[in-house]
Structure formats: structure tokens, C-alpha cells
Design an enzyme around this catalytic site. Sequence first.
Site, PDB file in Angstrom:
ATOM      1  N   ALA A 210       7.011   2.236  -8.517  1.00 46.89           N
ATOM      2  CA  ALA A 210       8.289   1.936  -7.848  1.00 46.89           C
ATOM      3  C   ALA A 210       8.109   2.023  -6.342  1.00 46.89           C
ATOM      4  O   ALA A 210       6.993   2.142  -5.846  1.00 46.89           O
ATOM      5  CB  ALA A 210       9.368   2.908  -8.319  1.00 46.89           C
ATOM      6  N   ASN A 211       9.195   1.930  -5.598  1.00 46.48           N
ATOM      7  CA  ASN A 211       9.136   2.113  -4.145  1.00 46.48           C
ATOM      8  C   ASN A 211      10.397   2.843  -3.690  1.00 46.48           C
ATOM      9  O   ASN A 211      11.260   3.164  -4.504  1.00 46.48           O
ATOM     10  CB  ASN A 211       8.975   0.762  -3.442  1.00 46.48           C
TER      11      ASN A 211
END
Length: 400
Positions: A210-211
Site C-alpha cells: 500500500a502507500n
Amino acid sequence: MTKHKILLIIGGGIAAYKALELIRRAQDRGYEVTVIMTKAAEQFVTPLSVSTLAKGKLYANLFDPHEEMDVGHIRLSRQADIVVIAPATADLMAKMAHGLADDLATATLLANDRPVLIAPGMNPKMWDHPAAKRNRAQLAEDGVHFVGPTSGEMAEANEAGTGRMAEPAAILDAVDGLLRPSQHGLLSGKHVLITAGPTHEPIDPVRYIANRSSGKQGYAIAAAAHAAGAEVTLVTGPVHLNAPEGVEVVAVETARQMKQAVVDALPADIAIMCAAVADWRTASAADQKQKKDGSGTPPVLELTENPDILHHVAREADPRPALVIGFAAETDHLIEHATAKRLRKGCDWLVANDVSQEGVMGGDTNSVHLIRDQGIDAWPKADKQAVANRLVSEIIQHFQ
Ligand code: C5P
């Protein structure tokens, strides 16, 4: 049409002289301006000049029986549509953050229930001080809107950094953005498709790639487009935000799901692709949780590229939205990279944000450049809702 009313609080800083220009320009834009000056402000600009420009609507003293009878500190802000503080000094911001109310400006702010926009102006060292950082974090949490400060030469010799008050035009652009009713209905009949948030790409049933995207900018744009009367579809990755009122929300996890949801939501008149889509996913996610096998050798993650949703919407969608807007989060060579990205993706406008700046990724403020055929505009740092409202204003103008 009744005029929108600004209650302008002038704080005591060197940038107070720009408040005179601000009053004039606000009147040019059709705003009615009432002013409160702090005692310190009177050291920088004279009450006479302010009062002359504000056509006598100047208040200064909490304990003046005439002023209290005339309007009173509670009524002063209630009569306004927005309270603007320019310059917002470190001292005023500290008092606001702590709810102090020992003069007319601070008492009015504490009794206020209107939106507040502040244009900080102070020495860069003050702006960077941990106490000032704490105070502005508190103010942002309290829902105060910010415009600026910008960086550059300061009044003090040999001082540079962030702390210059935003220019009057930029402050008024932010006011225009926040007083959205003026835009109400101007996007009615238009379908706006927005992507927001990160994507999660599974590694196994419990782990994912993810980020740090919070989704705040995309959600703010969705709210602003809805307020302007558009029919809004918001395709969102996993975020911790409440769905904006009146907006159709499609929640997805992965980039492939996001692309499918976007394709399903087309056609649209305007596509705004804010999501921080993961560039890669694992080539094959495991069905079971990956376990350490005791060999000490970590598993190798094979990655494969995700579909580029923006590229698809801009170059392949049929019919193509009349206006396709991409976002670019860059940490270096902002303009150069973002300009190239706009051409590569085929979008009409590109909003470039500098995520190396404090408070941008995951935070409440954004510092953007809008890149279009006709040129590049640098917008002063402002909160994400103000940036969203301004973007929607630009979209409205584009379609007029
Ligand atoms: O290439 P980069 O990820 O920096 O491009 C950012 C822009 O492209 C954003 O508007 C983002 O929403 C969009 N994008 C997309 N699909 C991807 C990657 C990026 O729509 N797979």
C-alpha cells in the site's frame, strides 16, 4: 444579489500593510469588508487608513462601551460569511489554539461559528518553531483553513524561508473557494468521476502492498463538485474517511477493482483521477498466509505492473470525458516530471503536488501546481478543501 461579508482581522505583523490592498481587492470582487485590528496591528498600519478603506467599518476595542453596544463581539462574526485573519501572527495563532480571548479579535474568534481562513505571516524561524507547529496542527484540527505562508525573501535582512504572507489575490482566491454557494448549481447536469485513496495489493490473505495516501484530497474534490451541483461518483480505495454527503461511493481495494469500477461508472463529463494507485501488484497472491519456513531465506515477491487507470480514461475511453484531470505526487523536479507525465498519460490538466513538503502526504494541506496547455499556475499552500474548491472553480470556468 446580497454581497458576501468578510470579517477581516488584521494582526500585528509587517505584512499588515498588505491588508490595505486586501480590503481594496476584496471590495473589487464584490465583498463587503468589516475590520478588526489588534493593538499590535496599529503599530504597522494606521486605523485611519484602514477605516477609510473599510468605509468606517473598523473595530478595535473589546472594552469600548460604544463598540460593544454598536455590534458586540458576538454579533461581529455572526454578521460575516467568513472570518479572514491576515496576517495571522504567531501570537494570534497561539491564542486561537488555546482559546484565549483577551481582546476584541480573540474574543470574537472564540465566539465565532463561521468558517475561518488564516493567512499566516511571520519570521521563518517562528513558523518552524515546535510551538508554532503544535499550534497550527491544533488549528487545522479545529477546522481552521489556511492559505500560505509562502517562501521567499523576508522583511528582515538575510532571512529567507517559509513565512511570507500569501498575496492578497491568493487570499481572495481561497475565500472565493470557501464561499462555495456562489458556485452552486454551476456543474448541474455534469457527471464527475473521481478516484481517491490508495490501493491495497494483497501478498497473502493478511498482508498487502500500500502507500500513505489518505484520500483527503479526492474526498474534498468530491464534496466540492457535489456542492457545485454535479452528479458525483467517487471510486475509493481503503481510507478512514466518511463518505461525502450526496456522492455515490464505490469502495474497492485493488487497482484492478478500481479500474473496473471506473469503467463501469463511465461515461462521465469530467474525470479526476486522484487515487495513489499502486504501480505494482504481486504476480500471484498466496491463498494462505505465508509462513517462515525456518530456512532463514525470505520469500521472493514477484511483482507485475498494474493497469494505468488514468491512461485508460484519457486515451482509450469511448466516449472520452471532455475533461480528464490527473494528479502527480512528486518529491523532486516537480514541474519537469509532472509536465512529462501529463503528456505521457494524455490527460488535459495535471495537478502536481510536492509530497516532499511537510503536511502534504496524509495531511490536511496541499501545495500544488496546475499544469495545462495554457501554462502552469502555482497555487499557494492551502488546506485540501480550499484546493478542491479552487479546482472546481477552474472546472466551472472551463465549461462556461
Ligand atoms: O504515474 P503516477 O502514478 O505518478 O501517475 C499519477 C496519476 O495517474 C494520478 O492521477 C493517478 O490517479 C493515476 N494513476 C492511475 N492508475 C495507475 C497509476 C496512476 O490512474 N495505475
